[in-house]
Design a protein around this motif. Structure first.
Motif, PDB file in Angstrom:
ATOM      1  N   ALA A   1       0.847  -1.192   0.000  1.00 59.32           N
ATOM      2  CA  ALA A   1       0.000   0.000   0.000  1.00 59.32           C
ATOM      3  C   ALA A   1       0.882   1.241   0.000  1.00 59.32           C
ATOM      4  O   ALA A   1       2.040   1.196   0.370  1.00 59.32           O
TER       5      ALA A   1
ATOM      6  N   ILE B   1      -4.074   5.663   9.659  1.00 58.61           N
ATOM      7  CA  ILE B   1      -3.821   4.236   9.863  1.00 58.61           C
ATOM      8  C   ILE B   1      -2.583   3.965  10.717  1.00 58.61           C
ATOM      9  O   ILE B   1      -2.318   2.826  11.070  1.00 58.61           O
TER      10      ILE B   1
ATOM     11  N   VAL C   1      -3.693  -3.005   8.640  1.00 59.71           N
ATOM     12  CA  VAL C   1      -2.777  -2.579   7.568  1.00 59.71           C
ATOM     13  C   VAL C   1      -1.345  -3.061   7.780  1.00 59.71           C
ATOM     14  O   VAL C   1      -0.459  -2.719   7.000  1.00 59.71           O
TER      15      VAL C   1
END
Length: 167
Positions: A2, A72, A95
């Motif tokens: 990501a 996050i 995550v």
């Protein structure tokens, strides 16, 4: 992998760090140190007064990682005695394993300069974090007693050499 937007924050953004800690700490540390210890530790370490004092008095800088506008994770760091100390590096459980911890470390190193050796404390019980830091080139330098309020723990000091600048 990501890709996060990583932004340095000022004191006005410290509530975002606190809010993430209230989610991350219980999820990650309850199995390591017991759920009953988490609320008082987080209340102390992540009060806006404590976080603000980290910035004002101890020279810590803070970053927030966001994906699609949602916070996050966070990190903090400071320079002391020639070392770049990574004080906090935390991500939401959902995550982890996506390369975002690497991005946070790279952001910190880019800000301070890659020539500084890096150091951090990590709980000797935190096998997941120890494995991550080892994968990033950190090695265990020592085992140190740590006191958080009335609680005593043992943390590893892990280190990684700085990079030599090429001419």
């Amino acid at each position: 992998m990501a890709n996060a937007d990583i932004t340095q924050i000022d004191a006005a953004g410290l509530n975002r760090v606190r809010d993430l800690a209230l989610i991350i700490w219980p999820a990650h540390y309850a199995p390591l140190i017991g759920a009953d210890l988490i609320p008082p530790m987080v209340a102390d370490m992540y009060s806006l007064n404590t976080l603000g004092a980290d910035m004002r008095e101890r020279g810590h800088l803070y970053w927030i990682a966001s994906v699609d506008g949602k916070d996050i994770g966070y990190a903090s760091a400071y320079l002391k005695d020639g070392r770049l100390w990574i004080k906090k590096l935390y991500l939401l459980p959902s995550v982890r394993g996506m390369g975002l911890g690497k991005q946070l470390i790279a952001t910190i190193r880019d800000h301070y300069g890659r020539q500084h050796p890096q150091a951090l404390y990590v709980s000797d019980r935190n096998e997941t974090a120890i494995a991550f830091y080892k994968s990033q080139g950190f090695t265990v330098e020592s085992l140190e007693p740590v006191q958080m309020g009335p609680y005593h723990f043992e943390d590893y000091v892990m280190v990684r050499p700085g990079e030599i600048a090429l001419p």
